[in-house]
Motif scaffolding. Structure first.
Motif, PDB file in Angstrom:
ATOM      1  N   GLU A 129       0.836  -1.201   0.000  1.00 45.03           N
ATOM      2  CA  GLU A 129       0.000   0.000   0.000  1.00 45.03           C
ATOM      3  C   GLU A 129       0.875   1.258   0.000  1.00 45.03           C
ATOM      4  OE1 GLU A 129      -4.261  -0.701   1.089  1.00 45.03           O
ATOM      5  OE2 GLU A 129      -3.271  -0.600   3.033  1.00 45.03           O
ATOM      6  N   HIS A 130       1.789   1.345   0.953  1.00 45.48           N
ATOM      7  CA  HIS A 130       2.737   2.453   0.950  1.00 45.48           C
ATOM      8  C   HIS A 130       3.822   2.199  -0.093  1.00 45.48           C
ATOM      9  CE1 HIS A 130       0.826   2.931   4.914  1.00 45.48           C
ATOM     10  NE2 HIS A 130       1.117   4.211   4.772  1.00 45.48           N
ATOM     11  N   THR A 131       4.377   3.256  -0.593  1.00 39.64           N
ATOM     12  CA  THR A 131       5.504   3.155  -1.522  1.00 39.64           C
ATOM     13  C   THR A 131       6.637   4.030  -1.008  1.00 39.64           C
ATOM     14  OG1 THR A 131       4.608   4.932  -2.924  1.00 39.64           O
ATOM     15  CG2 THR A 131       4.033   2.669  -3.516  1.00 39.64           C
ATOM     16  N   ILE A 132       7.859   3.644  -1.331  1.00 37.58           N
ATOM     17  CA  ILE A 132       9.044   4.415  -0.937  1.00 37.58           C
ATOM     18  C   ILE A 132       9.693   4.946  -2.210  1.00 37.58           C
ATOM     19  CG2 ILE A 132      11.248   4.390   0.279  1.00 37.58           C
ATOM     20  CD1 ILE A 132       8.947   3.790   2.141  1.00 37.58           C
ATOM     21  N   ASP A 133       9.715   6.256  -2.344  1.00 38.97           N
ATOM     22  CA  ASP A 133      10.236   6.895  -3.557  1.00 38.97           C
ATOM     23  C   ASP A 133       9.620   6.272  -4.809  1.00 38.97           C
ATOM     24  OD1 ASP A 133      11.902   8.691  -2.185  1.00 38.97           O
ATOM     25  OD2 ASP A 133      13.471   7.180  -1.981  1.00 38.97           O
ATOM     26  N   GLY A 134       8.320   5.996  -4.723  1.00 40.79           N
ATOM     27  CA  GLY A 134       7.583   5.454  -5.859  1.00 40.79           C
ATOM     28  C   GLY A 134       7.689   3.959  -6.032  1.00 40.79           C
ATOM     29  N   GLU A 135       8.519   3.293  -5.222  1.00 41.85           N
ATOM     30  CA  GLU A 135       8.681   1.843  -5.357  1.00 41.85           C
ATOM     31  C   GLU A 135       7.595   1.114  -4.568  1.00 41.85           C
ATOM     32  OE1 GLU A 135      11.782  -1.851  -4.430  1.00 41.85           O
ATOM     33  OE2 GLU A 135      12.390   0.210  -3.997  1.00 41.85           O
ATOM     34  N   GLN A 136       6.903   0.222  -5.246  1.00 42.39           N
ATOM     35  CA  GLN A 136       5.853  -0.579  -4.620  1.00 42.39           C
ATOM     36  C   GLN A 136       6.372  -1.995  -4.409  1.00 42.39           C
ATOM     37  OE1 GLN A 136       2.209  -0.881  -6.866  1.00 42.39           O
ATOM     38  NE2 GLN A 136       0.967  -1.292  -5.060  1.00 42.39           N
ATOM     39  N   TYR A 137       6.370  -2.447  -3.166  1.00 42.81           N
ATOM     40  CA  TYR A 137       6.869  -3.776  -2.828  1.00 42.81           C
ATOM     41  C   TYR A 137       5.804  -4.833  -3.123  1.00 42.81           C
ATOM     42  CZ  TYR A 137      10.757  -1.466  -0.440  1.00 42.81           C
ATOM     43  OH  TYR A 137      11.868  -0.713  -0.160  1.00 42.81           O
ATOM     44  N   PRO A 138       6.157  -6.128  -3.110  1.00 43.90           N
ATOM     45  CA  PRO A 138       5.179  -7.177  -3.431  1.00 43.90           C
ATOM     46  C   PRO A 138       4.032  -7.301  -2.422  1.00 43.90           C
ATOM     47  CG  PRO A 138       7.418  -8.026  -3.633  1.00 43.90           C
ATOM     48  CD  PRO A 138       7.522  -6.688  -2.983  1.00 43.90           C
ATOM     49  N   MET A 139       4.308  -6.957  -1.153  1.00 41.13           N
ATOM     50  CA  MET A 139       3.284  -7.170  -0.128  1.00 41.13           C
ATOM     51  C   MET A 139       3.611  -6.292   1.074  1.00 41.13           C
ATOM     52  SD  MET A 139       1.657 -10.845   0.979  1.00 41.13           S
ATOM     53  CE  MET A 139       3.014 -11.492   1.963  1.00 41.13           C
ATOM     54  N   GLU A 140       2.599  -6.067   1.921  1.00 45.57           N
ATOM     55  CA  GLU A 140       2.775  -5.241   3.115  1.00 45.57           C
ATOM     56  C   GLU A 140       1.988  -5.852   4.265  1.00 45.57           C
ATOM     57  OE1 GLU A 140       1.876  -0.594   4.429  1.00 45.57           O
ATOM     58  OE2 GLU A 140       2.356  -1.047   2.333  1.00 45.57           O
TER      59      GLU A 140
END
Length: 307
Positions: A129-140
Motif C-alpha cells: 500500500e505504501h511506496t518508498i520513492d515510488g517503489e511498490q513492494y510485493p506485499m505489506e
C-alpha cells in the motif's frame, strides 16, 4: 438533437455501471460486480474523502529526522499463541491476544496488538500500500495496535492517536521463509470468502525482522487504509523488508473474493500528503550518514593512491 442521444445513453450506462453499495478494490470492479472502487470510497464512507488519508508515497529526501523516534520496546511479541486466520473478503486477518504491546518509538502511550493483516499484488507483483520513492513492494504487513486503556478498536478510533499500526514491506527471496509456514500452509484452507481455520502456534516476533533491524523507520499521521478510513492512526513503516519466496507470495493470489475471482491487488492507491510531514528515525539517518561517510572515506583513499 439526435447526435446527442448516443453520448447521453453511454453516460447513463456508465452511471449504472459505477453505481454501487459496498466498497471494493479496483481489481474487483466490473459491471457484473458493481461496487465502489477506491476512487469512490467516499461514497461508502465519507471519511475516505478526508484530508489526511493513508497510504502515502514516502519521498525519502523530504523526510525530516526526529530524534524522538528511538527504538521501540516490544513486549510479549515473542509470546506463542494459536489464533484464527480468516478470509474476510478483502484480505486475510489474524486476531492477536491483547498481551503483546509496543511503547517507545516516539509513541504517546503504550499500545496493545489487536490483529494483523496483509495487502498484496498479483502472483508476487507490486502490491504494497505504501511506496518508498515510488517503489511498490510485493506485499505489506500491518500489525494493528490500540492504546492500552481501550477494550475495542471502535472506541480507540474515536481518539485521534488511538491506533498505532506497524507496517512492514516484503521482498522476493530465492529461498522460502520457513517462519511463515504456519500462515502460508493455512491459506489453502481459506480460499473462499468468510472461511477461517485455526492457525498453528505462532508469534509476532517470528513474522518480522529481528529487533536490532527495527531501528530504521518512517513516521506520519494518517488513517485506516480501508473504509471507514478513520484518521486516527499513527503510522510506522520499517525500512528493512521481510523475505518471502515467489512461491510463497503466489499463494496469496489463490485466495478468492466473494464472487470467486482471484483475490489480487488488494491495496488502496497512495493518497495526497496535503501538507503532512513524514519523519524518519534518528537511527535511519545515522545509518544513511554512516554509509555516506564510508563512501566519502573510500573515495578519498582512492584519490590518494598513487597512479
Amino acid at each position: 438533437m439526435q447526435p446527442l442521444i448516443l453520448p447521453v445513453l453511454l453516460a447513463s450506462l456508465w452511471t449504472v455501471c459505477t453505481r454501487a453499495g459496498d466498497w471494493c478494490y479496483q481489481s474487483q470492479f466490473t459491471c457484473d460486480h458493481q461496487c465502489n472502487g477506491p476512487d469512490k470510497w467516499n461514497h461508502a464512507n465519507s471519511n475516505c474523502g478526508g484530508k489526511y488519508q493513508s497510504p502515502i508515497n514516502i519521498v525519502t529526501r523530504k523526510t525530516l529526522t526526529d530524534e524522538r523516534l528511538t527504538p521501540f520496546q516490544f513486549n510479549n511479541y515473542q509470546q506463542i499463541f494459536r489464533g484464527t486466520i480468516k478470509n474476510n473478503g478483502h484480505t486475510v486477518v489474524v486476531g492477536v491476544p491483547h498481551l503483546s504491546t509496543i511503547s517507545g518509538g516516539g509513541l504517546p502511550s503504550t499500545y496493545k496488538a489487536v490483529q494483523f493483516h496483509l495487502h498484496w499484488g498479483k502472483n508476487g507483483g507490486p502490491g504494497s500500500e505504501h511506496t518508498i520513492d515510488g517503489e511498490q513492494y510485493p506485499m505489506e504487513l500491518h500489525i494493528v495496535h490500540m492504546k492500552s486503556q481501550y477494550n475495542d478498536l471502535t472506541t480507540a478510533l474515536a481518539d485521534q492517536e488511538g491506533v498505532a499500526v506497524l507496517g512492514f514491506f516484503y521482498e522476493k527471496s530465492n529461498s522460502a521463509n520457513r517462519k511463515y509456514d504456519p500462515i502460508i500452509n493455512s491459506l489453502r484452507s481459506i480460499k473462499a470468502t468468510n472461511t477461517n481455520t485455526s492457525l498453528l502456534s505462532i508469534s509476532l516476533t517470528q513474522l518480522i525482522p529481528s529487533e536490532q533491524n527495527l531501528t530504521a523507520y518512517y513516521r506520519y499521521k494518517g488513517s485506516l487504509t480501508t473504509p471507514g478510513c478513520t484518521e486516527a492512526v499513527i503510522w510506522t513503516l520499517f525500512e528493512n523488508p521481510i523475505p518471502l519466496s515467489m512461491d510463497q507470495l503466489r499463494v496469496f493470489s489463490e485466495l478468492k473474493f466473494h464472487d470467486g475471482n482471484p483475490m489480487v491487488e488488494t491495496f488502496r492507491p497512495v493518497q495526497p500528503l496535503n501538507g503532512r510531514q513524514v519523519f524518519r528515525s534518528g537511527s535511519a539517518v545515522i545509518l544513511a550518514s554512516s554509509a555516506l561517510l564510508i563512501a566519502t572515506i573510500a573515495t578519498a583513499l582512492g584519490l590518494s593512491q598513487p597512479n
